[in-house]
Design an enzyme around this catalytic site. Structure first.
Site, PDB file in Angstrom:
ATOM      1  N   ARG A   1       0.795  -1.232   0.000  1.00  0.00           N
ATOM      2  CA  ARG A   1       0.000   0.000   0.000  1.00  0.00           C
ATOM      3  C   ARG A   1       0.828   1.283   0.000  1.00  0.00           C
ATOM      4  O   ARG A   1       0.574   2.181  -0.810  1.00  0.00           O
ATOM      5  CB  ARG A   1      -0.952   0.000   1.211  1.00  0.00           C
ATOM      6  CG  ARG A   1      -1.992  -1.085   1.139  1.00  0.00           C
ATOM      7  CD  ARG A   1      -2.637  -1.330   2.485  1.00  0.00           C
ATOM      8  NE  ARG A   1      -1.682  -1.899   3.448  1.00  0.00           N
ATOM      9  CZ  ARG A   1      -1.934  -2.146   4.710  1.00  0.00           C
ATOM     10  NH1 ARG A   1      -3.117  -1.844   5.200  1.00  0.00           N
ATOM     11  NH2 ARG A   1      -1.026  -2.686   5.495  1.00  0.00           N
ATOM     12  N   SER A   2       1.788   1.398   0.912  1.00  0.00           N
ATOM     13  CA  SER A   2       2.514   2.689   0.978  1.00  0.00           C
ATOM     14  C   SER A   2       3.382   2.953  -0.252  1.00  0.00           C
ATOM     15  O   SER A   2       3.463   4.112  -0.685  1.00  0.00           O
ATOM     16  CB  SER A   2       3.306   2.831   2.289  1.00  0.00           C
ATOM     17  OG  SER A   2       4.291   1.843   2.426  1.00  0.00           O
TER      18      SER A   2
HETATM   19  P1  4NP Z   1       1.608  -3.677   3.109  1.00  0.00           P
HETATM   20  O1  4NP Z   1       1.109  -5.183   2.983  1.00  0.00           O
HETATM   21  O2  4NP Z   1       1.602  -3.352   4.599  1.00  0.00           O
HETATM   22  O3  4NP Z   1       0.567  -2.897   2.368  1.00  0.00           O
HETATM   23  O4  4NP Z   1       2.960  -3.603   2.499  1.00  0.00           O
HETATM   24  C1  4NP Z   1       1.563  -6.232   3.788  1.00  0.00           C
HETATM   25  C2  4NP Z   1       2.793  -6.801   3.542  1.00  0.00           C
HETATM   26  C3  4NP Z   1       3.228  -7.855   4.319  1.00  0.00           C
HETATM   27  C4  4NP Z   1       2.411  -8.328   5.342  1.00  0.00           C
HETATM   28  C5  4NP Z   1       1.189  -7.738   5.592  1.00  0.00           C
HETATM   29  C6  4NP Z   1       0.748  -6.679   4.817  1.00  0.00           C
HETATM   30  N1  4NP Z   1       2.837  -9.437   6.117  1.00  0.00           N
HETATM   31  O5  4NP Z   1       2.067  -9.867   6.992  1.00  0.00           O
HETATM   32  O6  4NP Z   1       3.978  -9.905   5.948  1.00  0.00           O
END
Ligand code: 4NP
Length: 149
Positions: A14-15
């Site tokens: 997302r970011s």
């Molecule tokens: P982000 O997505 O926060 O949008 O980059 C995720 C990436 C990895 C994980 C969760 C959300 N994870 O649980 O590893």
């Protein structure tokens, strides 16, 4: 110079999408000289990893290159260096508060700039990167308006 740091959990979905979309929009508006934009995660789990394929696909379809981006965790120094620390969902604020104290009230949730305040859903779990993009696009347009552009 307006310094913006987008923050999510892993800094791979997302970011980075928000970072590269805002970079693209300010460039197209010819106001990019006024901005410094980055993104980071609240976790170090994905440190050094490339942008997730789902986000890459969305950005590449918009002719936006994010191939150089590598995930990193937000630091205390980021808090001092950036003017706006814009996260994706409420739980990001909780995690940011474990890294820094938001004494200057710099931490925002992206969709709070819109008329429909809510979290951006996490495509890591939903697999819906298109919905995530629609939400981030809405939030970024509202943020640009909030800044007066
Ligand atoms: P982000 O997505 O926060 O949008 O980059 C995720 C990436 C990895 C994980 C969760 C959300 N994870 O649980 O590893």
């Amino acid at each position: 110079m307006i310094k913006v740091l987008f923050v999510c959990l892993g800094n791979i979905c997302r970011s980075p999408m928000a970072e590269y979309l805002l970079k693209d929009k300010v460039k197209k508006l010819n106001i990019d000289d006024n901005f410094y934009i980055e993104s980071a995660g609240t976790s170090e789990e994905e440190n050094g990893n490339e942008v997730h394929y789902g986000t890459k696909k969305i950005l590449n379809n918009l002719n936006i290159d994010c191939s150089k981006k590598r995930a990193r965790k937000m630091t205390k120094e980021d808090y001092d260096n950036f003017d706006y620390i814009i996260c994706m969902e409420k739980s990001n604020i909780y995690h940011i508060n474990r890294i820094v104290i938001d004494k200057d009230h710099k931490v925002f949730r992206l969709l709070d700039f819109t008329g429909n305040q809510r979290d951006i859903s996490d495509p890591w779990y939903t697999h819906n990167f298109e919905k995530c993009y629609q939400d981030i696009d809405e939030g970024i347009n509202a943020f640009i308006k909030y800044l007066g552009y």
